[in-house]
Design an enzyme around this catalytic site. Structure first.
Site, PDB file in Angstrom:
ATOM      1  N   GLN A 164     101.087 -91.785  37.568  1.00 41.02           N
ATOM      2  CA  GLN A 164      99.832 -91.076  37.257  1.00 41.02           C
ATOM      3  C   GLN A 164      99.683 -90.959  35.746  1.00 41.02           C
ATOM      4  O   GLN A 164      99.641 -89.865  35.182  1.00 41.02           O
ATOM      5  CB  GLN A 164      99.807 -89.708  37.952  1.00 41.02           C
ATOM      6  CG  GLN A 164      99.620 -89.791  39.449  1.00 41.02           C
ATOM      7  CD  GLN A 164      98.288 -90.408  39.837  1.00 41.02           C
ATOM      8  OE1 GLN A 164      97.248 -90.120  39.258  1.00 41.02           O
ATOM      9  NE2 GLN A 164      98.309 -91.292  40.825  1.00 41.02           N
ATOM     10  N   SER A 165      99.594 -92.127  35.097  1.00 42.77           N
ATOM     11  CA  SER A 165      99.511 -92.144  33.637  1.00 42.77           C
ATOM     12  C   SER A 165      98.198 -91.567  33.118  1.00 42.77           C
ATOM     13  O   SER A 165      98.070 -91.303  31.927  1.00 42.77           O
ATOM     14  CB  SER A 165      99.705 -93.563  33.100  1.00 42.77           C
ATOM     15  OG  SER A 165      98.629 -94.387  33.487  1.00 42.77           O
ATOM     16  N   ASP A 213      97.282 -94.832  44.947  1.00 45.14           N
ATOM     17  CA  ASP A 213      96.034 -95.513  44.618  1.00 45.14           C
ATOM     18  C   ASP A 213      96.087 -96.982  45.044  1.00 45.14           C
ATOM     19  O   ASP A 213      96.988 -97.716  44.664  1.00 45.14           O
ATOM     20  CB  ASP A 213      95.755 -95.416  43.115  1.00 45.14           C
ATOM     21  CG  ASP A 213      95.646 -93.971  42.641  1.00 45.14           C
ATOM     22  OD1 ASP A 213      95.222 -93.116  43.441  1.00 45.14           O
ATOM     23  OD2 ASP A 213      95.994 -93.702  41.482  1.00 45.14           O
ATOM     24  N   ASP A 244      91.135 -97.472  44.830  1.00 48.20           N
ATOM     25  CA  ASP A 244      91.629 -97.442  43.462  1.00 48.20           C
ATOM     26  C   ASP A 244      90.459 -97.592  42.494  1.00 48.20           C
ATOM     27  O   ASP A 244      89.357 -97.995  42.883  1.00 48.20           O
ATOM     28  CB  ASP A 244      92.634 -98.580  43.249  1.00 48.20           C
ATOM     29  CG  ASP A 244      93.536 -98.352  42.041  1.00 48.20           C
ATOM     30  OD1 ASP A 244      93.402 -97.315  41.362  1.00 48.20           O
ATOM     31  OD2 ASP A 244      94.380 -99.228  41.777  1.00 48.20           O
ATOM     32  N   SER A 245      90.715 -97.265  41.243  1.00 52.33           N
ATOM     33  CA  SER A 245      89.711 -97.427  40.192  1.00 52.33           C
ATOM     34  C   SER A 245      90.415 -97.804  38.901  1.00 52.33           C
ATOM     35  O   SER A 245      91.398 -97.160  38.528  1.00 52.33           O
ATOM     36  CB  SER A 245      88.946 -96.121  39.986  1.00 52.33           C
ATOM     37  OG  SER A 245      88.171 -96.195  38.806  1.00 52.33           O
ATOM     38  N   ASP A 275     102.801 -96.004  47.816  1.00 50.71           N
ATOM     39  CA  ASP A 275     102.045 -95.821  46.581  1.00 50.71           C
ATOM     40  C   ASP A 275     100.761 -95.111  46.999  1.00 50.71           C
ATOM     41  O   ASP A 275     100.367 -95.155  48.168  1.00 50.71           O
ATOM     42  CB  ASP A 275     101.767 -97.196  45.954  1.00 50.71           C
ATOM     43  CG  ASP A 275     100.980 -97.104  44.665  1.00 50.71           C
ATOM     44  OD1 ASP A 275     101.260 -96.184  43.866  1.00 50.71           O
ATOM     45  OD2 ASP A 275     100.095 -97.949  44.452  1.00 50.71           O
TER      46      ASP A 275
END
Length: 180
Positions: free
Chosen positions: A52-53, A9, A15-16, A7
């Site tokens: 990657q929404s 992020d 990550d954010s 994966d």
């Protein structure tokens, strides 16, 4: 060559909850780039599988995602590593077969790279990653970085029988060290 699917992020980069929307916001987790190099040297083909929404939500466009990925490729190459391919799903629809936790993206990686996913490590920081790996008959591994610690706390049942590591560097160390 063995295959490992990562994966992005929370595994490779910080990550954010607000999404990574620019190359400037993409910052590697300490040791992650070197971990990819170590995996390469240990005989692994490194491939990324990432939801990657943010694209589907209109937070970034495809060109910006490509800029982020060029930065990631360049930084990995600077430490001697290689990411062979990046697969992503820009959709927000949970029913999309390619959006994790559905296994479509992983199955497509296996098909395109002509690799059997059975037993292939899939490293993630969320239950989505674990479920996708299990559904693809791969080997889910969880890192505590990103959402990993929270996942362990909130989703203990889903994490049963999953090896847990502090970060990608400890995954790489484990996979490239003889355990006999």
């Amino acid at each position: 060559m063995k295959l490992i699917i990562l994966d992005r992020d929370g595994v490779i980069n910080e990550d954010s909850d607000a999404y990574i929307k620019s190359p400037e916001e993409w910052n590697p987790i300490p040791g992650s780039l070197e971990a990819i190099t170590r995996l390469n040297h240990g005989g692994y083909r490194v491939v990324i599988a990432t939801n990657q929404s943010g694209i589907g939500r209109g937070l970034l466009d495809l060109e910006t995602l490509n800029q982020i990925h060029r930065k990631m490729h360049r930084m990995v190459q600077e430490v001697g590593g290689l990411i062979e391919a990046i697969f992503f799903c820009p959709d927000v629809d949970e029913a999309n077969p390619f959006r994790k936790p559905n296994p479509g993206m992983l199955l497509e990686i296996g098909r395109r790279l002509k690799c059997n996913l059975q037993g292939a490590p899939v490293v993630g920081d969320s239950v989505r990653d674990i479920r996708a790996a299990r559904a693809a008959n791969a080997w889910p591994l969880l890192v505590r970085t990103g959402k990993g610690a929270r996942t362990l706390e909130r989703e203990a049942e889903s994490c049963a029988n999953v090896l847990v590591f502090d970060d990608l560097a400890t995954v790489a160390e484990y996979l490239t060290t003889d355990h006999e």
